[in-house]
Design a protein around this motif. Structure first.
Motif, PDB file in Angstrom:
ATOM      1  N   SER A   1     -14.866  49.302 -15.628  1.00 34.35           N
ATOM      2  CA  SER A   1     -16.140  48.019 -15.962  1.00 34.35           C
ATOM      3  C   SER A   1     -15.564  46.769 -16.070  1.00 34.35           C
ATOM      4  N   SER A   2     -15.912  45.613 -15.713  1.00 40.37           N
ATOM      5  CA  SER A   2     -15.797  44.406 -15.866  1.00 40.37           C
ATOM      6  C   SER A   2     -15.076  43.752 -17.166  1.00 40.37           C
ATOM      7  N   SER A   3     -15.647  44.437 -18.221  1.00 40.26           N
ATOM      8  CA  SER A   3     -16.228  43.873 -19.637  1.00 40.26           C
ATOM      9  C   SER A   3     -15.974  45.195 -20.720  1.00 40.26           C
ATOM     10  N   LEU A   4     -15.315  45.300 -21.844  1.00 39.60           N
ATOM     11  CA  LEU A   4     -14.887  46.706 -22.412  1.00 39.60           C
ATOM     12  C   LEU A   4     -17.029  46.856 -22.855  1.00 39.60           C
ATOM     13  N   LYS A   5     -17.676  46.211 -22.903  1.00 39.04           N
ATOM     14  CA  LYS A   5     -18.975  46.401 -23.281  1.00 39.04           C
ATOM     15  C   LYS A   5     -19.962  46.059 -22.505  1.00 39.04           C
ATOM     16  N   GLY A   6     -19.660  45.750 -20.922  1.00 42.19           N
ATOM     17  CA  GLY A   6     -20.328  45.826 -20.290  1.00 42.19           C
ATOM     18  C   GLY A   6     -21.083  46.947 -19.268  1.00 42.19           C
ATOM     19  N   PRO A   7     -22.205  47.344 -18.784  1.00 41.37           N
ATOM     20  CA  PRO A   7     -22.167  48.307 -17.364  1.00 41.37           C
ATOM     21  C   PRO A   7     -20.993  49.070 -16.553  1.00 41.37           C
ATOM     22  N   ARG A   8     -21.164  50.496 -16.058  1.00 37.33           N
ATOM     23  CA  ARG A   8     -19.987  51.056 -15.943  1.00 37.33           C
ATOM     24  C   ARG A   8     -20.574  50.980 -14.634  1.00 37.33           C
ATOM     25  N   ILE A   9     -19.238  51.288 -13.696  1.00 39.71           N
ATOM     26  CA  ILE A   9     -19.079  52.181 -11.828  1.00 39.71           C
ATOM     27  C   ILE A   9     -18.935  54.012 -12.839  1.00 39.71           C
ATOM     28  N   GLU A  10     -19.448  54.583 -12.159  1.00 36.06           N
ATOM     29  CA  GLU A  10     -19.111  56.007 -12.072  1.00 36.06           C
ATOM     30  C   GLU A  10     -17.692  56.039 -11.391  1.00 36.06           C
ATOM     31  N   GLU A  11     -16.703  56.831 -11.663  1.00 41.55           N
ATOM     32  CA  GLU A  11     -15.583  57.332 -10.953  1.00 41.55           C
ATOM     33  C   GLU A  11     -15.380  58.922 -11.064  1.00 41.55           C
ATOM     34  N   ASN A  12     -14.559  59.074  -9.918  1.00 45.78           N
ATOM     35  CA  ASN A  12     -13.920  60.254 -10.055  1.00 45.78           C
ATOM     36  C   ASN A  12     -12.968  60.792  -9.229  1.00 45.78           C
ATOM     37  N   ARG A  13     -11.770  60.165 -10.507  1.00 46.27           N
ATOM     38  CA  ARG A  13     -10.156  59.819 -10.197  1.00 46.27           C
ATOM     39  C   ARG A  13      -9.747  60.691 -10.840  1.00 46.27           C
ATOM     40  N   THR A  14      -8.546  60.738 -10.462  1.00 47.54           N
ATOM     41  CA  THR A  14      -7.677  61.746 -11.568  1.00 47.54           C
ATOM     42  C   THR A  14      -6.471  60.773 -11.550  1.00 47.54           C
ATOM     43  N   TRP A  15      -5.622  60.295 -12.088  1.00 47.29           N
ATOM     44  CA  TRP A  15      -4.665  60.032 -12.476  1.00 47.29           C
ATOM     45  C   TRP A  15      -3.568  60.558 -13.454  1.00 47.29           C
ATOM     46  N   GLU A  16      -2.282  60.708 -13.072  1.00 46.64           N
ATOM     47  CA  GLU A  16      -1.159  62.458 -13.601  1.00 46.64           C
ATOM     48  C   GLU A  16      -0.101  60.605 -13.753  1.00 46.64           C
TER      49      GLU A  16
END
Length: 130
Positions: free
Chosen positions: A43-58
């Motif tokens: 999201s561009s802000s902490l409380k703003g609308p979110r965009i779904e993701e499906n990634r892994t960060w190791e």
């Protein structure tokens, strides 16, 4: 009377601002983030609308980040690997495709099961521990 109302207004605004401030989590070292994290949303802000993701960060103990999964910008699955280190309590990672440049991430919030990073391209990254 006008001076009193102006001072009262300033005091109220200061109180409201102080109640909404969020301090970053200071990382002592990489051991606090090492492991595999599922990036669920951005999201561009902490409380703003979110965009779904499906990634892994190791985050590996050897200072390497490996990201994998569906890349919505490239519209395909991919895997990227680059270096990171903890600098002044924040994650400083190589910027893929821009040699000599870094992207910094502050840990906004962290529990044993979740983490929010602030910075980078997206603004806020919301993770669950895998």
């Amino acid at each position: 009377m006008k001076r009193f109302s102006t001072l009262t207004g300033i005091a109220l605004l200061a109180g409201l601002s102080a109640g909404t401030a969020v301090a970053d989590v200071y990382l002592k070292d990489a051991s606090e983030i090492v492991g595999t994290w599922q990036l669920e949303t951005v999201s561009s802000s902490l409380k703003g609308p979110r965009i779904e993701e499906n990634r892994t960060w190791e985050f590996r103990a050897d200072g390497i980040i490996v990201t994998s999964g569906y890349n919505r910008h490239l519209k395909m699955n991919d895997v990227h690997e680059w270096k990171y280190q903890i600098v002044d309590g924040k994650i400083s990672a190589d910027d893929p495709g821009r040699p000599g440049k870094t992207i910094d991430y502050a840990v906004q919030e962290k529990t044993a099961d979740s983490m929010i990073l602030k910075g980078g391209i997206e603004g806020f990254y919301f993770f669950k521990k895998r």
